[in-house]
Design a protein around this motif. Structure first.
Motif, PDB file in Angstrom:
ATOM      1  N   SER A  43       1.278   6.309 -10.352  1.00  0.00           N
ATOM      2  CA  SER A  43      -0.137   6.083 -10.101  1.00  0.00           C
ATOM      3  C   SER A  43      -0.734   7.169  -9.225  1.00  0.00           C
ATOM      4  O   SER A  43      -1.927   7.192  -8.985  1.00  0.00           O
ATOM      5  CB  SER A  43      -0.344   4.730  -9.423  1.00  0.00           C
ATOM      6  OG  SER A  43       0.237   4.728  -8.144  1.00  0.00           O
ATOM      7  N   ASN A 419      -3.381  -2.422  -4.656  1.00  0.00           N
ATOM      8  CA  ASN A 419      -3.551  -1.697  -5.911  1.00  0.00           C
ATOM      9  C   ASN A 419      -2.215  -1.243  -6.475  1.00  0.00           C
ATOM     10  O   ASN A 419      -1.931  -1.398  -7.673  1.00  0.00           O
ATOM     11  CB  ASN A 419      -4.448  -0.478  -5.687  1.00  0.00           C
ATOM     12  CG  ASN A 419      -5.915  -0.814  -5.640  1.00  0.00           C
ATOM     13  OD1 ASN A 419      -6.607  -0.722  -6.645  1.00  0.00           O
ATOM     14  ND2 ASN A 419      -6.410  -1.209  -4.478  1.00  0.00           N
ATOM     15  N   HIS A 420      -1.396  -0.675  -5.615  1.00  0.00           N
ATOM     16  CA  HIS A 420      -0.143  -0.097  -6.086  1.00  0.00           C
ATOM     17  C   HIS A 420       0.838  -1.177  -6.523  1.00  0.00           C
ATOM     18  O   HIS A 420       1.536  -1.034  -7.529  1.00  0.00           O
ATOM     19  CB  HIS A 420       0.474   0.766  -4.988  1.00  0.00           C
ATOM     20  CG  HIS A 420       1.562   1.673  -5.482  1.00  0.00           C
ATOM     21  ND1 HIS A 420       1.335   2.675  -6.394  1.00  0.00           N
ATOM     22  CD2 HIS A 420       2.890   1.714  -5.206  1.00  0.00           C
ATOM     23  CE1 HIS A 420       2.476   3.307  -6.655  1.00  0.00           C
ATOM     24  NE2 HIS A 420       3.429   2.738  -5.948  1.00  0.00           N
ATOM     25  N   PHE A 423      -0.220  -2.376  -9.859  1.00  0.00           N
ATOM     26  CA  PHE A 423       0.119  -1.376 -10.866  1.00  0.00           C
ATOM     27  C   PHE A 423       1.596  -1.466 -11.246  1.00  0.00           C
ATOM     28  O   PHE A 423       1.957  -1.429 -12.432  1.00  0.00           O
ATOM     29  CB  PHE A 423      -0.215   0.018 -10.341  1.00  0.00           C
ATOM     30  CG  PHE A 423       0.328   1.141 -11.185  1.00  0.00           C
ATOM     31  CD1 PHE A 423      -0.220   1.425 -12.426  1.00  0.00           C
ATOM     32  CD2 PHE A 423       1.395   1.900 -10.742  1.00  0.00           C
ATOM     33  CE1 PHE A 423       0.284   2.455 -13.211  1.00  0.00           C
ATOM     34  CE2 PHE A 423       1.909   2.934 -11.512  1.00  0.00           C
ATOM     35  CZ  PHE A 423       1.349   3.208 -12.752  1.00  0.00           C
ATOM     36  N   MET A 466      -8.977  -1.092 -13.224  1.00  0.00           N
ATOM     37  CA  MET A 466      -8.779   0.317 -12.892  1.00  0.00           C
ATOM     38  C   MET A 466      -9.885   1.185 -13.489  1.00  0.00           C
ATOM     39  O   MET A 466     -10.295   2.188 -12.894  1.00  0.00           O
ATOM     40  CB  MET A 466      -7.412   0.789 -13.386  1.00  0.00           C
ATOM     41  CG  MET A 466      -6.220   0.190 -12.644  1.00  0.00           C
ATOM     42  SD  MET A 466      -6.167   0.619 -10.879  1.00  0.00           S
ATOM     43  CE  MET A 466      -6.756  -0.919 -10.137  1.00  0.00           C
ATOM     44  N   THR A 478      -6.924   8.341  -8.866  1.00  0.00           N
ATOM     45  CA  THR A 478      -5.693   7.550  -8.959  1.00  0.00           C
ATOM     46  C   THR A 478      -5.856   6.416  -9.957  1.00  0.00           C
ATOM     47  O   THR A 478      -4.965   6.149 -10.766  1.00  0.00           O
ATOM     48  CB  THR A 478      -5.328   6.986  -7.575  1.00  0.00           C
ATOM     49  OG1 THR A 478      -5.123   8.065  -6.662  1.00  0.00           O
ATOM     50  CG2 THR A 478      -4.068   6.148  -7.646  1.00  0.00           C
ATOM     51  N   THR A 481      -5.623   7.673 -13.455  1.00  0.00           N
ATOM     52  CA  THR A 481      -4.237   7.957 -13.831  1.00  0.00           C
ATOM     53  C   THR A 481      -3.510   6.668 -14.196  1.00  0.00           C
ATOM     54  O   THR A 481      -2.738   6.621 -15.162  1.00  0.00           O
ATOM     55  CB  THR A 481      -3.509   8.666 -12.674  1.00  0.00           C
ATOM     56  OG1 THR A 481      -4.211   9.852 -12.331  1.00  0.00           O
ATOM     57  CG2 THR A 481      -2.082   9.016 -13.066  1.00  0.00           C
ATOM     58  N   ARG A 482      -3.766   5.614 -13.436  1.00  0.00           N
ATOM     59  CA  ARG A 482      -3.139   4.329 -13.741  1.00  0.00           C
ATOM     60  C   ARG A 482      -3.577   3.817 -15.112  1.00  0.00           C
ATOM     61  O   ARG A 482      -2.778   3.243 -15.857  1.00  0.00           O
ATOM     62  CB  ARG A 482      -3.492   3.318 -12.649  1.00  0.00           C
ATOM     63  CG  ARG A 482      -2.758   3.572 -11.339  1.00  0.00           C
ATOM     64  CD  ARG A 482      -3.298   2.723 -10.201  1.00  0.00           C
ATOM     65  NE  ARG A 482      -2.462   2.873  -9.008  1.00  0.00           N
ATOM     66  CZ  ARG A 482      -2.873   2.657  -7.773  1.00  0.00           C
ATOM     67  NH1 ARG A 482      -4.126   2.295  -7.557  1.00  0.00           N
ATOM     68  NH2 ARG A 482      -2.054   2.804  -6.755  1.00  0.00           N
ATOM     69  N   LEU A 486      -0.916   2.900 -18.116  1.00  0.00           N
ATOM     70  CA  LEU A 486      -0.813   1.539 -18.649  1.00  0.00           C
ATOM     71  C   LEU A 486      -1.282   1.454 -20.094  1.00  0.00           C
ATOM     72  O   LEU A 486      -0.789   0.617 -20.861  1.00  0.00           O
ATOM     73  CB  LEU A 486      -1.624   0.578 -17.776  1.00  0.00           C
ATOM     74  CG  LEU A 486      -1.124   0.398 -16.335  1.00  0.00           C
ATOM     75  CD1 LEU A 486      -2.038  -0.556 -15.567  1.00  0.00           C
ATOM     76  CD2 LEU A 486       0.310  -0.119 -16.319  1.00  0.00           C
TER      77      LEU A 486
END
Length: 491
Positions: A43, A419-420, A423, A466, A478, A481-482, A486
């Motif tokens: 991420s 968030n992380h 993810f 996201m 970021t 990118t996630r 996904l």
């Protein structure tokens, strides 16, 4: 010490021992740690060909801009404080958004010291405790991160300026050679600030210094042993600060799959009790929340952090896995009912009257179900992945983020850990769906079984959130990118 399994001569490289960590480790990022570390960093926005190893692919510049002169000292730092009215507003935001999740400070005694600081004539203020000034500034920095009345650019610049002032105050206090409760508290909060500010590398490194200083202060020792004559309140403060250090270290190492550091302690969670004298005036719900988080962290550190840092299976046998799941469920049952009643509709209703408990419920539940997911997803030669258990736990875990975004969208955008973690949960779900689809009859299972249909819907929902975070004035690279990562699971 966690030891890796013995390597067989000439044997093939062992498979990744957790389905949560499979799927996208080739070509995207070069990491010399565990495989799980590489997966979790997808991420982050990678820099191409950095001159030196950038541990987590983000935050390539020094996190604290240097605004300070050699001779300025503490008076120079204090001179950039906002006026008291603005400081009061930012501290109020800190206690509204940050303190519920990490209730480390004793609010009443902090404000007594804070009001005394402002009551001093300016020349006397310049001789205040530098570590307390550092604490004020990092609280202002965190409060600024959660302000919604300014532009994202202004908010980021102001918060980073306050964080730099906090760091400078710590330098003035010689924090590398001395430590006290206030300096440790400031360092805990600086680490969280850096992580929220997309400087996970710096937060991880700064947290290492923090843990060494906490050890040097003896915070890892039972206060009844090292400070037997101290007042009850002081002992409780030492326990609360140590648990804050331990929690931060444990749950950050889970997300980054790196070895835990806050591992040597004889401080017992059972000794963190309410003050019968009423002097400390702690919220009983806060105490229960801290105890629950601490109990969970002790279990996670021992059973998940260490093996994952070496790509060792979490569970060696099926019996071991069953016992570990039972241990996690026992911890969950020990949580007060208020933290286990987290139906989204009920939480939305509760948020109208008690947002503090809602925030605590979401963070505690997120940590619990994320780690339960990792246990179910663990695999070894004798222990298969519990596919349904993994998807159930992942759904519960990622739902906490969905509810956080629904009820506190502005805050959900700030909390990097939330968030992380979400993810990584979506990644785990995607990996499970992909592997099941490869099995005979797997396509039908993935498209018709309600559990798998719901799992696919969870990935869709995460992508939608996201995408929202990757658009507009507050656009996050970021988040984009996630979305890209996904979306590959839905092709």
């Amino acid at each position: 010490m966690t030891k890796p399994p013995k390597k067989k001569p000439g044997g093939p490289k062992s498979a990744i021992p957790n389905v949560a960590d499979r799927g996208f480790t080739n070509g995207r990022i070069n990491c010399h740690g565990s495989v799980a570390t590489s997966t979790g960093l997808l991420s982050n926005v990678p820099y191409s060909h950095p001159g030196s190893s950038n541990v987590f692919g983000i935050g390539s510049e020094h996190p604290f801009a240097n605004y300070w002169t050699c001779e300025g000292g503490l008076p120079e730092v204090i001179s950039v404080l906002p006026d008291k009215l603005q400081a009061d507003i930012l501290l109020s935001r800190y206690f509204e958004c940050v303190d519920p999740v990490y209730p480390m400070l004793h609010r009443q005694t902090f404000y007594v010291e804070y009001e005394h600081f402002w009551s001093l004539p300016r020349p006397d203020r310049d001789h205040a405790d530098a570590s307390f000034v550092a604490l004020i500034f990092v609280m202002l920095a965190l409060g600024t991160q959660f302000v919604t009345s300014t532009s994202p650019t202004e908010r980021k610049q102001t918060a980073e300026f306050y964080a730099s002032a906090s760091n400078q105050a710590l330098r003035v206090s010689s924090y590398l050679s001395t430590a006290n409760i206030r300096s440790i508290q400031a360092m805990v909060l600086i680490t969280y600030f850096l992580i929220n500010d997309n400087h996970a590398s710096d937060g991880w490194a700064f947290g290492g210094i923090l843990i060494r200083q906490a050890y040097a202060m003896g915070l890892h020792r039972d206060p009844n042993i090292v400070t037997p004559d101290a007042p009850f309140f002081e002992k409780q403060q030492r326990r609360k600060v140590w648990q804050a250090v331990l929690l931060q270290d444990t749950f950050l190492t889970v997300l980054l799959s790196l070895p835990p550091s806050a591992t040597h302690t004889d401080v017992s969670v059972d000794d963190l009790i309410e003050d019968a004298t009423g002097i400390s005036d702690d919220d009983p719900t806060d105490t229960a929340y801290v105890r629950g988080s601490w109990t969970l962290a002790n279990l996670v550190q021992e059973t998940i952090c260490s093996p994952r840092s070496l790509d060792v299976p979490i569970c060696a046998t099926q019996r071991h896995k069953s016992k570990l799941v039972a241990d996690f469920r026992a911890v969950y049952r020990s949580f007060p009912d208020i933290f286990r009643s987290w139906d989204p509709d009920a939480l939305a209703l509760l948020a109208q009257t008690n947002k503090r408990i809602v925030r605590q419920t979401l963070f505690l539940s997120s940590n619990y179900f994320h780690n339960l997911m990792l246990v179910h997803a663990s695999e070894s030669p004798d222990v298969p992945v519990n596919v349904r258990g993994t998807l159930e736990a992942a759904h519960d875990a990622i739902t906490t983020f969905f509810v956080l975004f629904q009820l506190f969208e502005a805050e959900a955008r700030v909390w990097w850990v939330s968030n992380h973690r979400a993810f990584l949960e979506a990644l785990c779900i995607g990996n499970v769906l992909r592997e099941v689809a490869k099995e005979p009859g797997g396509d039908e299972t993935v498209t018709k079984d309600p559990l798998f249909v719901r799992a696919r819907s969870d990935i869709h929902r995460m992508i939608q959130i996201m995408q929202l975070m990757g658009e507009g004035e507050q656009a996050s690279e970021t988040a984009r990118t996630r979305v890209a990562v996904l979306s590959e699971f839905l092709v």
